[in-house]
Design a protein around this motif. Structure first.
Motif, PDB file in Angstrom:
ATOM      1  N   GLU A   1       0.810  -1.222   0.000  1.00  0.00           N
ATOM      2  CA  GLU A   1       0.000   0.000   0.000  1.00  0.00           C
ATOM      3  C   GLU A   1       0.842   1.271   0.000  1.00  0.00           C
ATOM      4  O   GLU A   1       0.438   2.289  -0.545  1.00  0.00           O
ATOM      5  N   GLN A   2       2.016   1.202   0.643  1.00  0.00           N
ATOM      6  CA  GLN A   2       2.867   2.395   0.620  1.00  0.00           C
ATOM      7  C   GLN A   2       3.318   2.674  -0.809  1.00  0.00           C
ATOM      8  O   GLN A   2       3.293   3.809  -1.285  1.00  0.00           O
ATOM      9  N   ASN A   3       3.713   1.604  -1.485  1.00  0.00           N
ATOM     10  CA  ASN A   3       4.123   1.714  -2.882  1.00  0.00           C
ATOM     11  C   ASN A   3       2.976   2.248  -3.732  1.00  0.00           C
ATOM     12  O   ASN A   3       3.178   3.071  -4.626  1.00  0.00           O
TER      13      ASN A   3
ATOM     14  N   SER B   1       2.766   6.044  -3.366  1.00  0.00           N
ATOM     15  CA  SER B   1       3.910   6.735  -3.965  1.00  0.00           C
ATOM     16  C   SER B   1       3.882   6.630  -5.488  1.00  0.00           C
ATOM     17  O   SER B   1       4.154   7.607  -6.192  1.00  0.00           O
ATOM     18  N   ILE B   2       3.571   5.455  -5.987  1.00  0.00           N
ATOM     19  CA  ILE B   2       3.505   5.275  -7.446  1.00  0.00           C
ATOM     20  C   ILE B   2       2.388   6.146  -8.018  1.00  0.00           C
ATOM     21  O   ILE B   2       2.561   6.793  -9.059  1.00  0.00           O
TER      22      ILE B   2
ATOM     23  N   ALA C   1       1.403   8.935  -6.854  1.00  0.00           N
ATOM     24  CA  ALA C   1       1.894  10.314  -6.841  1.00  0.00           C
ATOM     25  C   ALA C   1       2.845  10.567  -8.010  1.00  0.00           C
ATOM     26  O   ALA C   1       2.785  11.624  -8.648  1.00  0.00           O
ATOM     27  N   GLY C   2       3.705   9.604  -8.295  1.00  0.00           N
ATOM     28  CA  GLY C   2       4.622   9.745  -9.428  1.00  0.00           C
ATOM     29  C   GLY C   2       3.868   9.816 -10.746  1.00  0.00           C
ATOM     30  O   GLY C   2       4.185  10.630 -11.622  1.00  0.00           O
TER      31      GLY C   2
ATOM     32  N   LYS D   1       2.224  13.198 -10.969  1.00  0.00           N
ATOM     33  CA  LYS D   1       3.190  14.261 -11.292  1.00  0.00           C
ATOM     34  C   LYS D   1       3.408  14.342 -12.796  1.00  0.00           C
ATOM     35  O   LYS D   1       3.748  15.396 -13.324  1.00  0.00           O
TER      36      LYS D   1
ATOM     37  N   GLU E   1       2.135   7.956   5.776  1.00  0.00           N
ATOM     38  CA  GLU E   1       3.184   8.919   5.447  1.00  0.00           C
ATOM     39  C   GLU E   1       3.244   9.215   3.957  1.00  0.00           C
ATOM     40  O   GLU E   1       3.514  10.349   3.543  1.00  0.00           O
ATOM     41  N   GLN E   2       2.970   8.199   3.142  1.00  0.00           N
ATOM     42  CA  GLN E   2       2.944   8.445   1.691  1.00  0.00           C
ATOM     43  C   GLN E   2       1.789   9.377   1.338  1.00  0.00           C
ATOM     44  O   GLN E   2       1.919  10.225   0.450  1.00  0.00           O
TER      45      GLN E   2
ATOM     46  N   ILE F   1       3.135  12.886   2.569  1.00  0.00           N
ATOM     47  CA  ILE F   1       4.247  13.508   1.834  1.00  0.00           C
ATOM     48  C   ILE F   1       4.005  13.520   0.328  1.00  0.00           C
ATOM     49  O   ILE F   1       4.072  14.573  -0.310  1.00  0.00           O
ATOM     50  N   ASP F   2       3.739  12.354  -0.238  1.00  0.00           N
ATOM     51  CA  ASP F   2       3.724  12.244  -1.707  1.00  0.00           C
ATOM     52  C   ASP F   2       2.416  12.750  -2.320  1.00  0.00           C
ATOM     53  O   ASP F   2       2.417  13.267  -3.431  1.00  0.00           O
TER      54      ASP F   2
ATOM     55  N   TYR G   1       1.527  16.790   0.650  1.00  0.00           N
ATOM     56  CA  TYR G   1       2.586  17.809   0.743  1.00  0.00           C
ATOM     57  C   TYR G   1       3.104  18.164  -0.653  1.00  0.00           C
ATOM     58  O   TYR G   1       3.292  19.346  -0.979  1.00  0.00           O
ATOM     59  N   SER G   2       3.299  17.150  -1.487  1.00  0.00           N
ATOM     60  CA  SER G   2       3.756  17.436  -2.848  1.00  0.00           C
ATOM     61  C   SER G   2       2.615  17.894  -3.751  1.00  0.00           C
ATOM     62  O   SER G   2       2.831  18.265  -4.891  1.00  0.00           O
TER      63      SER G   2
ATOM     64  N   THR H   1      -0.062  16.373  -5.275  1.00  0.00           N
ATOM     65  CA  THR H   1      -0.248  15.634  -6.522  1.00  0.00           C
ATOM     66  C   THR H   1      -1.722  15.235  -6.666  1.00  0.00           C
ATOM     67  O   THR H   1      -2.431  15.085  -5.669  1.00  0.00           O
TER      68      THR H   1
END
Lengths: 281, 310
Positions: free
Chosen positions: B55-57, B60-61, B63-64, B67, B87-88, B91-92, B95-96, B98
């Protein structure tokens, strides 16, 4: 100026920045500098002019605490002025905070918490594959950072998706805040670990040698069907005898006395690199 | 009317949009079946990303991808998405900034008998505390459809929690009152204001009907937009009522009740009571059995309303 000399000049800028802001992860800044210089000045298709282009190369500084080195490179690249950076870094209300922040030009993603860069870059590289774009995606991680489980989730997915447009770098300086990485949480043999995750792995014997880095990044571009990991064997605090390979320089602001020594050392290494560059040219 | 699970509705709306919008990407963490996203994966394999049980991945994925111009819908059980990937998300996604839409499926106690590991009773508190993160908990499938259509138009992160099972519709097909980030007034009355979200809206509406027969007039607000909370509607409803009752499928702290109490306390002080799950692992059982145990049903809500007005 040749790129190796530029890396030493930007180390000087970075030390000045840390002195101005009275904060900074100086040891990792010094070890990662050559990697950043090679990426920003020879590898990546990225500039203030093309930041809105969907075809630009993408970079995430996963070891976000090396932000002072990153800021110095971005300033040299023209994303913002060095004067503004040195005036505002770490100051009240500043956008130049102690970790990368994408409200600043040139920075794609916020980082600071470790283990995020690689998985985010997997998403970016996957998008490139989906859209048939030719851009490449780069991230730089610290070696202490590799204890984060999310790094390995990202590593697993990158090879599963066959992301040969992704190149990650480990700034393998072998020191983290508590000491030697192998004492804190061992990572050897890193080469075999990433290989077993399906990556093409390149060991860069001297990760502070710009030509060796160049050769490795060029090799990565030729790899098909899998992502590439560069294990750049670097020296923490590279460039000054008083900082090199010393864990207590992980986060430190040099005193006046230390600064004088660092200044002399970096001026010498810069001059050596400059002369070597001229000789080779 | 036929019942449709909210998660099913999300998939249907995204599939319709994906016909013409190739930037829509759905991601699942081995959750395409439980998330009702198999049809999307089969129909648009080039717009679907499977991350495996990571799930963390997943976040993050997503979010990428976002982007790089994708509208990323990350679909995963709410319990894991909201706390394991916290946290993802922070942050991802947030905060970023996306364009990641976090779809928390089987939220609350949907996985009733599977235990606390599978319950998401902290997600409102957790997600609401992240700057730049919005939190939506739609009530029925019709409102869910309107919400997703609205979210497709923006480029900011959001967390959307839906339950596992199909629930009785609150609204009528073709006549769904919906305004983005504005609570829907389900019933109007000036004795008590009942403010609910998600699966608690239906029992709140039914409780209002019970109370009406007794001569007690209740306003029921469907506060699907938990953050940004529609403060104006809270104040309007509370200011005309003698008491405020909030109902949520969430732990007692940091959820809808806490947020409503802050606003009422500041703007129009009167008694606010929060009906919620307990600060304890909930009893083993189906969603209905769990809700019945803690009074989170029409009778329980009506009884609490009577008590507050006594």
């Amino acid at each position: 100026m040749n790129l190796q000399a530029l890396a030493y000049k930007l180390r000087q800028d970075t030390v000045d920045l840390i002195r101005a802001g009275k904060a900074g992860h100086i040891g990792g800044d010094m070890s990662v500098m050559d990697i950043l210089v090679e990426l920003y000045f020879r590898q990546m298709n990225i500039s203030p002019e093309n930041m809105d282009s969907p075809d630009r190369d993408l970079f995430v500084l996963s070891k976000g605490h090396s932000v002072e080195a990153y800021y110095s490179v971005l300033a040299e690249k023209g994303f913002f002025s060095k004067e503004q950076l040195h005036k505002e870094f770490s100051q009240y209300g500043s956008k130049f905070i102690g970790h990368p922040n994408n409200k600043l030009p040139g920075i794609e993603m916020n980082s600071g918490s470790l283990g995020h860069g690689l998985p985010v870059c997997v998403g970016m590289a996957k998008a490139g594959k989906m859209d048939g774009r030719n851009y490449r995606v780069y991230t730089v991680m610290g070696d202490g950072e590799l204890a984060e489980g999310s790094v390995w989730e990202g590593a697993m997915a990158a090879s599963h998706y066959k992301l040969d447009n992704l190149c990650a770098v480990v700034d393998r300086n072998r020191l983290q805040i508590s000491g030697n990485t192998e004492d804190v949480m061992a990572h050897d043999d890193l080469h075999e670990r990433f290989k077993s995750f399906g990556w093409h792995v390149i060991d860069v014997a001297d990760g502070n040698d710009i030509d060796q880095l160049h050769e490795a990044f060029e090799e990565a571009k030729t790899v098909k069907g899998k992502p590439t990991m560069l294990i750049a064997n670097t020296v923490k605090g590279k460039g000054s005898s008083i900082m090199e390979n010393k864990a207590n320089w992980h986060h430190k602001v040099p005193t006046d006395e230390e600064y004088a020594q660092i200044y002399v050392d970096l001026a010498r290494t810069f001059e050596e690199a400059r002369i070597n560059g001229e000789r080779e040219a | 009317m036929a019942k449709t699970a909210n998660k099913q509705m999300i998939c249907e709306v995204l599939m319709e949009a994906a016909k013409t919008d190739k930037s829509i990407v759905a991601l699942c963490s081995d959750s395409r079946g439980s998330g009702s996203f198999t049809a999307f994966a089969d129909t648009y394999p080039e717009q679907f990303v499977e991350t495996g049980i990571a799930e963390q991945n997943l976040v993050s994925i997503a979010a990428g991808l976002a982007k790089c111009g994708k509208k990323a819908y990350a679909v995963s059980p709410a319990c894991f998405l909201s706390t394991r990937s916290y946290e993802q998300c922070k942050i991802d996604a947030a905060y970023s900034n996306t364009n990641v839409k976090l779809i928390g499926i089987s939220g609350g106690v949907s996985y009733g008998a599977l235990g606390m590991s599978h319950h998401s009773a902290q997600d409102i508190a957790a997600m609401s505390a992240i700057p730049n993160m919005r939190v939506y908990i739609p009530s029925d499938h019709l409102q869910t459809a309107e919400l997703i259509k609205a979210l497709l138009k923006d480029e900011k992160p959001a967390y959307i929690r839906v339950g596992r099972n199909a629930v009785d519709p609150i609204y009528e097909e073709g006549n769904v009152p919906f305004e983005m980030d504005k609570a829907t007034v389900v019933t109007k009355g000036e004795d008590i204001a009942i403010i609910a979200c998600g699966e608690m809206v239906k029992p709140a509406k039914d409780a209002a009907a019970i109370l009406a027969e007794e001569g007690i007039a209740a306003t029921v607000l469907d506060m699907y937009c938990v953050k940004p909370l529609d403060e104006k509607s809270v104040i309007e409803a509370a200011a005309h009522a003698r008491a405020v009752l909030t109902v949520e499928e969430h732990a007692p702290f940091g959820g809808l009740g806490s947020m409503v109490a802050q606003v009422v306390g500041r703007e129009c002080p009167r008694k606010v009571f929060n009906m919620s799950l307990p600060d304890a692992p909930v009893i083993t059982g189906t969603s209905k059995e769990v809700f019945d145990t803690y009074g989170l049903n029409a009778e329980g809500i009506a009884a609490k309303a009577r008590e507050l007005l006594r």
